[in-house]
Design a protein around this motif. Sequence first.
Motif, PDB file in Angstrom:
ATOM      1  N   VAL A  10      18.334  59.172  91.352  1.00 59.02           N
ATOM      2  CA  VAL A  10      18.422  59.234  92.811  1.00 59.02           C
ATOM      3  C   VAL A  10      19.602  58.397  93.267  1.00 59.02           C
ATOM      4  O   VAL A  10      19.708  57.220  92.932  1.00 59.02           O
ATOM      5  N   LEU A  11      20.488  59.025  94.030  1.00 54.91           N
ATOM      6  CA  LEU A  11      21.644  58.345  94.592  1.00 54.91           C
ATOM      7  C   LEU A  11      21.560  58.384  96.112  1.00 54.91           C
ATOM      8  O   LEU A  11      21.271  59.431  96.694  1.00 54.91           O
ATOM      9  N   ALA A  19      19.716  54.610  94.312  1.00 52.66           N
ATOM     10  CA  ALA A  19      18.533  54.276  95.113  1.00 52.66           C
ATOM     11  C   ALA A  19      17.480  53.681  94.183  1.00 52.66           C
ATOM     12  O   ALA A  19      16.750  54.406  93.510  1.00 52.66           O
ATOM     13  N   ALA A  20      17.418  52.359  94.138  1.00 51.81           N
ATOM     14  CA  ALA A  20      16.458  51.667  93.279  1.00 51.81           C
ATOM     15  C   ALA A  20      15.119  51.519  93.983  1.00 51.81           C
ATOM     16  O   ALA A  20      15.070  51.312  95.194  1.00 51.81           O
ATOM     17  N   GLY A  21      14.042  51.660  93.218  1.00 48.62           N
ATOM     18  CA  GLY A  21      12.697  51.441  93.752  1.00 48.62           C
ATOM     19  C   GLY A  21      12.062  52.628  94.450  1.00 48.62           C
ATOM     20  O   GLY A  21      11.099  52.469  95.186  1.00 48.62           O
ATOM     21  N   VAL A  22      12.573  53.839  94.209  1.00 53.75           N
ATOM     22  CA  VAL A  22      11.966  55.038  94.797  1.00 53.75           C
ATOM     23  C   VAL A  22      10.763  55.442  93.939  1.00 53.75           C
ATOM     24  O   VAL A  22      10.925  55.741  92.756  1.00 53.75           O
ATOM     25  N   SER A  47       6.069  54.601  87.822  1.00 53.57           N
ATOM     26  CA  SER A  47       7.239  55.478  87.842  1.00 53.57           C
ATOM     27  C   SER A  47       8.025  55.269  89.139  1.00 53.57           C
ATOM     28  O   SER A  47       7.754  55.892  90.154  1.00 53.57           O
ATOM     29  N   VAL A  48       8.981  54.364  89.071  1.00 52.69           N
ATOM     30  CA  VAL A  48       9.903  54.138  90.184  1.00 52.69           C
ATOM     31  C   VAL A  48      11.310  54.119  89.596  1.00 52.69           C
ATOM     32  O   VAL A  48      11.495  53.813  88.415  1.00 52.69           O
ATOM     33  N   THR A  49      12.279  54.425  90.432  1.00 52.64           N
ATOM     34  CA  THR A  49      13.646  54.411  89.940  1.00 52.64           C
ATOM     35  C   THR A  49      14.088  52.976  89.663  1.00 52.64           C
ATOM     36  O   THR A  49      13.697  52.046  90.367  1.00 52.64           O
ATOM     37  N   ASP A  50      14.891  52.816  88.619  1.00 53.43           N
ATOM     38  CA  ASP A  50      15.367  51.486  88.223  1.00 53.43           C
ATOM     39  C   ASP A  50      16.589  51.079  89.056  1.00 53.43           C
ATOM     40  O   ASP A  50      16.960  51.767  90.015  1.00 53.43           O
ATOM     41  N   TYR A  51      17.234  49.995  88.678  1.00 54.68           N
ATOM     42  CA  TYR A  51      18.390  49.461  89.402  1.00 54.68           C
ATOM     43  C   TYR A  51      19.525  50.481  89.509  1.00 54.68           C
ATOM     44  O   TYR A  51      20.347  50.422  90.417  1.00 54.68           O
ATOM     45  N   ARG A  54      17.549  55.535  88.314  1.00 59.77           N
ATOM     46  CA  ARG A  54      17.026  56.460  87.308  1.00 59.77           C
ATOM     47  C   ARG A  54      15.551  56.206  87.016  1.00 59.77           C
ATOM     48  O   ARG A  54      15.094  55.076  87.063  1.00 59.77           O
ATOM     49  N   CYS A  55      14.863  57.271  86.693  1.00 57.79           N
ATOM     50  CA  CYS A  55      13.489  57.188  86.196  1.00 57.79           C
ATOM     51  C   CYS A  55      13.482  58.000  84.904  1.00 57.79           C
ATOM     52  O   CYS A  55      13.465  59.228  84.932  1.00 57.79           O
ATOM     53  N   MET A  56      13.549  57.282  83.788  1.00 58.42           N
ATOM     54  CA  MET A  56      13.701  57.924  82.492  1.00 58.42           C
ATOM     55  C   MET A  56      12.386  58.090  81.734  1.00 58.42           C
ATOM     56  O   MET A  56      12.354  58.710  80.687  1.00 58.42           O
ATOM     57  N   GLN A  57      11.313  57.517  82.235  1.00 60.58           N
ATOM     58  CA  GLN A  57      10.035  57.583  81.521  1.00 60.58           C
ATOM     59  C   GLN A  57       8.923  58.106  82.430  1.00 60.58           C
ATOM     60  O   GLN A  57       8.035  57.375  82.821  1.00 60.58           O
TER      61      GLN A  57
END
Length: 132
Positions: A10-11, A19-22, A47-51, A54-57
């Motif tokens: 997510v950008l 976009a971190a923390g989505v 499952s939240v996006t990282d710094y 990205r959410c890779m897992q």
Amino acid sequence: MSKSPVTCHVLDSSIGKPAAGVPVQLQQLRSADGPASTFDILAEGNSVTDYDGRCMQLYPEAAPGQKREDLIKLQAGRLYKVVFKTKDYFESTSRKCFYPWVEITFEVANPAEHHHIPLLISPYSYTTYRGS
């Protein structure tokens, strides 16, 4: 740790940064009854996006002795959905948004392929495409 069969990125195009923390959910179609389709949540929890946005897992948690990659087996012809809770993100950055969440539904043609779902967001718009 192996990569989830579905990942996302997510950008925030309004500030030109990830976009971190989505919060992100992965769902699978249970039944399609016209416009009232029902989806089951396959993964959420942490499952939240990282710094890097990205959410890779996107996996559910594994029980002891279980492999995480064995928990989600994509099926050909099935519909899946990734739900992004964008309102939570924008509120955490003291901004309002028009779309409180974004749902991206996709069909799996080949379960052996990796499915990457990029999302570009701003407070009043979003766009996506098939990533690699």
